[in-house]
Scaffold this active site. Structure first.
Site, PDB file in Angstrom:
ATOM      1  N   GLY A 164       4.081 -15.715 -14.848  1.00 57.20           N
ATOM      2  CA  GLY A 164       3.166 -15.514 -13.734  1.00 57.20           C
ATOM      3  C   GLY A 164       2.431 -14.191 -13.829  1.00 57.20           C
ATOM      4  N   ASN A 165       2.995 -13.253 -14.612  1.00 53.95           N
ATOM      5  CA  ASN A 165       2.322 -11.978 -14.859  1.00 53.95           C
ATOM      6  C   ASN A 165       1.160 -12.122 -15.837  1.00 53.95           C
ATOM      7  OD1 ASN A 165       5.206 -10.294 -14.191  1.00 53.95           O
ATOM      8  ND2 ASN A 165       3.288  -9.293 -13.677  1.00 53.95           N
ATOM      9  N   SER A 166       1.155 -13.203 -16.601  1.00 51.71           N
ATOM     10  CA  SER A 166       0.136 -13.393 -17.634  1.00 51.71           C
ATOM     11  C   SER A 166      -1.267 -13.239 -17.075  1.00 51.71           C
ATOM     12  CB  SER A 166       0.265 -14.781 -18.261  1.00 51.71           C
ATOM     13  OG  SER A 166       1.462 -14.878 -18.998  1.00 51.71           O
TER      14      SER A 166
ATOM     15  N   LEU B 118     -14.908  -9.522 -44.141  1.00 51.57           N
ATOM     16  CA  LEU B 118     -14.981  -8.750 -45.386  1.00 51.57           C
ATOM     17  C   LEU B 118     -14.833  -9.639 -46.614  1.00 51.57           C
ATOM     18  CD1 LEU B 118     -15.311  -5.823 -46.370  1.00 51.57           C
ATOM     19  CD2 LEU B 118     -12.810  -5.603 -46.317  1.00 51.57           C
ATOM     20  N   GLY B 119     -14.058 -10.703 -46.479  1.00 52.66           N
ATOM     21  CA  GLY B 119     -13.905 -11.645 -47.590  1.00 52.66           C
ATOM     22  C   GLY B 119     -12.780 -11.320 -48.542  1.00 52.66           C
ATOM     23  N   VAL B 120     -11.679 -10.741 -48.013  1.00 50.72           N
ATOM     24  CA  VAL B 120     -10.534 -10.437 -48.860  1.00 50.72           C
ATOM     25  C   VAL B 120      -9.273 -11.079 -48.292  1.00 50.72           C
ATOM     26  CG1 VAL B 120     -11.431  -8.256 -49.727  1.00 50.72           C
ATOM     27  CG2 VAL B 120     -10.072  -8.278 -47.622  1.00 50.72           C
ATOM     28  N   THR B 121      -8.352 -11.366 -49.176  1.00 46.45           N
ATOM     29  CA  THR B 121      -7.003 -11.757 -48.783  1.00 46.45           C
ATOM     30  C   THR B 121      -6.108 -10.564 -49.087  1.00 46.45           C
ATOM     31  OG1 THR B 121      -7.445 -14.059 -49.368  1.00 46.45           O
ATOM     32  CG2 THR B 121      -5.140 -13.421 -49.103  1.00 46.45           C
TER      33      THR B 121
ATOM     34  N   HIS C 140      -4.312 -18.949 -22.031  1.00 39.36           N
ATOM     35  CA  HIS C 140      -3.266 -19.933 -21.741  1.00 39.36           C
ATOM     36  C   HIS C 140      -3.049 -20.127 -20.233  1.00 39.36           C
ATOM     37  CE1 HIS C 140      -0.442 -16.370 -21.554  1.00 39.36           C
ATOM     38  NE2 HIS C 140       0.085 -17.106 -20.598  1.00 39.36           N
TER      39      HIS C 140
ATOM     40  N   ASP D 158      -6.228 -15.128 -27.110  1.00 38.51           N
ATOM     41  CA  ASP D 158      -5.674 -15.526 -25.816  1.00 38.51           C
ATOM     42  C   ASP D 158      -6.377 -14.815 -24.657  1.00 38.51           C
ATOM     43  OD1 ASP D 158      -4.100 -17.014 -24.132  1.00 38.51           O
ATOM     44  OD2 ASP D 158      -2.359 -15.693 -24.258  1.00 38.51           O
TER      45      ASP D 158
END
Length: 486
Positions: A234-236, A291-294, A132, A162
């Site tokens: 500003g620290n980002s 992995l293919g799981v919910t 960002h 991010d």
């Protein structure tokens, strides 16, 4: 005459009494003052201890500061010259014919922003920062500790974590040492360095308040370090370091009701940042495990029903056909308690463990099924790319959506009557950028109901010109009109 003499004598006596009382009080105050200074002297041992701590912190900062950079970005944005209330569709319907040219004109503005970064490779000039910080930038300037300024070039970025990597061409760069964020403990001292409010190389310190923070709503993949070290705008992108001067996190965001520091800051763990960085440098994209799981979190009732001592793990609610989990015979209602030798805290933790695993790696998974423990092995696959609408085809292109699950509905506070799709991210340059945002729930497009991602993809592909989008945000129903433009 006698009365006057008596008055003068009485006055003199009162003055003498006052002077005497004053001398006595002054004497007592002096005694108490002397006693105070004598009783509360700082011992030599305490002074030496505090001096050692102060000197140690100063040494850490001096070692790290040359690796910290300030990042300044500029980007040009265009805005339509439409004053309120004439941007409302109702007004434009009646005034477009007479004032169409006025409404259609766009003005160009230059937007500037600032952030921080940290040098991670002095030989190649690689700098790690937040996505960002450099998002949409037309120009990036990097200012070093020694005041030199260089142009920054974007190597790659990952909006889901991010993280971004930029590069500069410069000699004499000092790279920071990498630390192991997995070894961080709550209460451990950490130091944040950055460029808050444009104040170059500001240093703050604190402790690790928590680790593994997820569901904060900052990025798609969250495993944040929480700290009370002051982090401000500003620290980002700046570093969070331990007492050894090692990089343990990338400062990313704050929790605030005022926009300023309130004792809660978040940093991306260095281990996660390094995996993303290596992928961006090598592949120009992030290759994630699948992995293919919910899954969803384990609740106390489920833990009790399965004879679990702790409320931990992730419950499988669905398994995609043909996925690595399906091939490993993992089924709905299984509770995953360990993945590749690591205990699973909750569903968000499992998700982070899976996506951080290189595709093709075979891992051991421990599960609880009907109260009994089992062990299976699975070969992790590569996370399929998200489906999106081509930018050249639709005004709705660049919008990433996901189906509205019960968990998302609860997090967003949506009433049961509301159905739709949740915006997970919006691609840079999309028509919806700056209008719609992550977390908005799209319920209708051009009078067509949107119940799931398939509905969205179908309607979006057919929407070439303008689109009237109805959506929910913060519990309110809203709408906007997106135009294809020139």
């Amino acid at each position: 005459m006698k009365g006057n003499k008596k008055f003068i004598i009485s006055g003199a006596i009162l003055i003498l009494i006052g002077i005497t009382i004053g001398l006595i009080l002054a004497s007592k105050f002096d005694i108490q003052t002397k006693g105070f200074s004598e009783d509360y002297q700082i011992s030599k041992e305490s002074q030496e201890t505090l001096s050692k701590i102060g000197n140690a912190m100063a040494e850490v900062v001096q070692a790290v500061r040359p690796s910290v950079v300030n990042i300044y970005t500029t980007k040009k944005i265009k805005r339509q010259n439409i004053p309120f209330p004439f941007n409302d569709p109702f007004f434009r319907r009646f005034f477009d014919e007479e004032f169409g040219d006025f409404f259609g004109k766009q003005r160009e503005f230059t937007q500037t922003s600032l952030g921080s970064g940290v040098i991670v490779d002095g030989v190649n000039g690689y700098i790690l920062t937040n996505y960002h910080v450099i998002k949409g930038a037309d120009e990036i300037k990097v200012k070093l500790f020694d005041k030199r300024v260089f142009d920054g070039n974007i190597i790659g970025y990952d909006a889901k974590t991010d993280i971004a990597v930029i590069k500069i061409k410069a000699d004499g760069l000092r790279a920071i040492k990498w630390g192991d964020s997995d070894k961080l403990k709550v209460g451990e001292t950490v130091i944040a360095i950055g460029n808050p409010y444009g104040l170059n190389l500001t240093v703050t310190s604190g402790i690790v308040s928590a680790t593994g923070r997820a569901n904060v709503g900052i990025s798609d993949y969250e495993d944040f370090i929480q700290t009370d070290a002051a982090i401000n705008p500003g620290n980002s992108g700046g570093p969070l370091v331990n007492v050894k001067g090692e990089l343990v996190g990338i400062n990313t965001a704050i929790f605030s009701t005022t926009g300023g520091y309130q004792g809660i800051g978040f940093a991306i763990p260095s281990n996660m940042a390094k995996v993303v960085m290596d992928n961006l440098i090598k592949h120009k994209k992030v290759v994630r495990g699948w992995l293919g799981v919910t899954v969803m979190d384990v609740d106390p009732q489920m833990a009790k029903a399965n004879n679990m001592k702790e409320v931990k793990g992730a419950v499988v609610t669905d398994v995609q056909e043909g996925s690595p989990a399906d091939k490993a015979k993992i089924t709905m209602k299984d509770i995953i308690i360990t993945f590749d030798g690591k205990e699973v805290e909750d569903s968000a933790h499992l998700r982070n463990l899976v996506v951080s695993t290189p595709p093709g790696k075979t891992v051991k998974i421990e599960i609880i099924r009907n109260g009994k423990h089992y062990s299976v092995t699975a070969t992790v696959g590569e996370l399929p790319a998200e489906k999106k609408v081509s930018l050249s085809d639709s005004v709705l292109a660049g919008i990433y959506v996901e189906d509205l699950t019960p968990k998302l509905r609860n997090q967003l506070g949506l009433p049961s009557r509301v159905n739709g799709v949740v915006i997970s991210s919006i691609e840079q340059g999309a028509r919806a950028e700056g209008v719609l945002m992550r977390g908005d729930v799209i319920v209708e497009i051009n009078n067509q109901k949107i119940n799931n991602s398939k509905d969205f993809a179908k309607v979006a592909a057919q929407t070439k010109g303008s689109a009237t989008v109805w959506f929910y945000r913060n519990g309110r129903g809203l709408y906007t009109i997106l135009n294809a433009g020139e």
